[in-house]
Structure formats: C-alpha cells, structure tokens
Write an enzyme that holds these catalytic residues in place. Structure first.
Site, PDB file in Angstrom:
ATOM      1  N   CYS A 106      82.251  25.901  93.896  1.00 19.59           N
ATOM      2  CA  CYS A 106      82.719  24.525  93.873  1.00 19.59           C
ATOM      3  C   CYS A 106      84.198  24.503  94.212  1.00 19.59           C
ATOM      4  O   CYS A 106      84.852  25.537  94.252  1.00 19.59           O
ATOM      5  CB  CYS A 106      82.488  23.885  92.506  1.00 19.59           C
ATOM      6  SG  CYS A 106      80.745  23.748  92.079  1.00 19.59           S
ATOM      7  N   CYS A 107      84.746  23.326  94.424  1.00 19.41           N
ATOM      8  CA  CYS A 107      86.122  23.247  94.893  1.00 19.41           C
ATOM      9  C   CYS A 107      87.140  23.354  93.767  1.00 19.41           C
ATOM     10  O   CYS A 107      88.331  23.484  94.010  1.00 19.41           O
ATOM     11  CB  CYS A 107      86.347  21.943  95.665  1.00 19.41           C
ATOM     12  SG  CYS A 107      85.691  22.039  97.341  1.00 19.41           S
ATOM     13  N   GLY A 108      86.715  23.255  92.528  1.00 21.48           N
ATOM     14  CA  GLY A 108      87.673  23.391  91.436  1.00 21.48           C
ATOM     15  C   GLY A 108      88.477  22.132  91.238  1.00 21.48           C
ATOM     16  O   GLY A 108      88.071  21.038  91.595  1.00 21.48           O
TER      17      GLY A 108
END
Length: 266
Positions: A106-108
């Site tokens: 995921c992109c965080g």
C-alpha cells in the site's frame, strides 16, 4: 521465478442464506530486499513477477539511476529474496539522504507536499501540451487495460497499469502495489529504450499523490483512471502539467486538470 502470482485457498462463502466451503483464488505477496552497492536499501512487497523491471523502475524513480546503463550489475537471488544491485556511480547525497526503508504494497501515509528531497530533484514539470487523445480513446484504452490482467479478474486483489499510445497497449503490468505496477512499467521502458513522450498511463485504481508522482517521474503527460484522484494529486498535477482523467466508466469521465491534451474539447 517459482513463486506464484495467485494460489487457491478454501474459504467459507455465504450467499443467499447458504454457507458452503469453496475454492477461492487469492493473490500472493512476496518481499524483495534491494541491496544497493553493498548496503540494504529497501524492501519492496510485491507480486512475484517482473522483478528486474520493478527494481530498475524503483531505483530510477528514486533518482538512484538515470538510465538502464547506470546499473553495472543486477541479479536476483530467489532463495533469499534479495536483489543485488551495483551502480556505476554512487552519489554521496543519496547515501546521506536514504536510509533503510520498508515499502509495503500500500502507499502508506499521505504526503503533505511533494517537495521531499528526492522528489524535488527527480520530478520536473511536463512542458509539452500537444493534443494526444480523444474522449473515445480514453474509453477504449481503459477497456483494453482492464481486459489485460487475468490476475485481477481471478482475484480482485491486484492493481493494473498500462503504458499506451493511441493505438493500444505498449506494455501492461499487474501488482499488489499500485506503485509497483508503475515501477515495473518504468523499468521495462528503461531496459528496452522505449520513448515515453507520446505515451499515456492507464491505471486501475485511485490516483493518489504517490501515483501522480510516479507518473511524473516516468514523464507521462496523461494518466487515465477508472477511479478518482485525491485533492493533493490534483494539486500536484496542476503544478506538474499532467492531465488527469478519472472516473472513466459507463461512457462518462471527469477531466480534472490540463484538458488541453484532449482533442474533443476545442
């Protein structure tokens, strides 16, 4: 690689008041640790396919290399999940700025600004504003991208991305991480010396700020998505001169930024 992109798993499925044990196909995750010039640089959690492209694209988007020839040696050890990379040039600023990171699928956390050091030095505004696509092209390319991935169709657990021109798909990649799919495309283009100036990124998921920055680093002037952009992504797209077209579905779409590249809007 011996790793599989998807596996079959037994699940309890509830449907119309009935519970039964059925086979379900789920997507796999695979950690890749990048060892850069004898130092551990980052661990990427990805789909186990096109690993060299992923590593090349990731290093280019991080500003470690500028072209494929910047890599002196790259080999992947499947048993340990390590990608060993040696570059021809070691930038001391890179050594000071970068520390070991764990990059998830995921992109965080969202970025407050794109003006981090490595973004500011690798992301440049896209100046050319030539008309490139018609409205019908947007619909057609989105349909082609969605048909290109059997992994997504089987599991629903991956992101699709494609580099296209008006004639269709040049290269398409699928990964559990949306940024990974873009890095794989970038790595492929660098490895095969594919010009990106007249190309378009077609994307399956939400256009976050990180996705927008990946598109900018690849140097594509248009990104198409069947989902929506975030507010920060729209702001960045305006700054960087990128045309963002979203919610491409059911013969409707939204043009969020820089509409001059779309032919039908004269």
């Amino acid at each position: 690689m011996d790793q599989q992109m998807q596996v079959t798993n037994k699940v309890l499925r509830y449907e119309n008041g009935v519970v039964q044990l059925v086979d379900d196909v789920i997507v796999t995750e695979y950690p890749i640790t990048v060892i850069l010039n004898n130092q551990e640089f980052a661990t990427l959690v990805c789909s186990p396919e096109h690993i060299e492209e992923l590593v090349v694209g990731f290093l280019a988007s991080e500003g470690i290399i500028r072209c494929y020839e910047g890599i002196k040696e790259l080999h992947f050890i499947e048993t340990t999940g390590k990608a060993i990379v040696t570059t021809h040039r070691v930038n001391k600023l890179d050594e000071m700025f970068h520390s070991k990171r764990y990059v998830t699928s995921c992109c965080g956390k969202s970025r407050q600004s794109f003006y981090f050091y490595n973004d500011a030095r690798t992301v440049k505004p896209i100046e050319t504003r030539n008309k490139m696509l018609s409205i019908e092209d947007c619909f057609r390319l989105m349909e082609m991208m969605q048909r290109s991935s059997t992994i997504f169709q089987d599991t629903g657990g991956a992101h699709n991305a494609a580099l296209c021109d008006r004639n269709g798909i040049v290269v398409a990649r699928t990964d559990i991480g949306r940024h990974n799919a873009l890095d794989k495309i970038y790595g492929y283009c660098l490895k095969h010396s594919i010009s990106i100036e007249d190309k378009v990124i077609v994307f399956s998921g939400r256009i976050s700020s990180e996705v927008l920055l990946k598109v900018a680093k690849i140097k594509c002037g248009i990104v198409l998505s069947k989902s929506a952009p975030t507010e920060l992504a729209v702001r960045l797209a305006k700054e960087l001169g990128i045309t963002v077209v979203g919610f491409i579905r059911n013969k409707a779409l939204n043009i969020y930024t820089n509409p001059e590249r779309i032919i039908d809007l004269d």
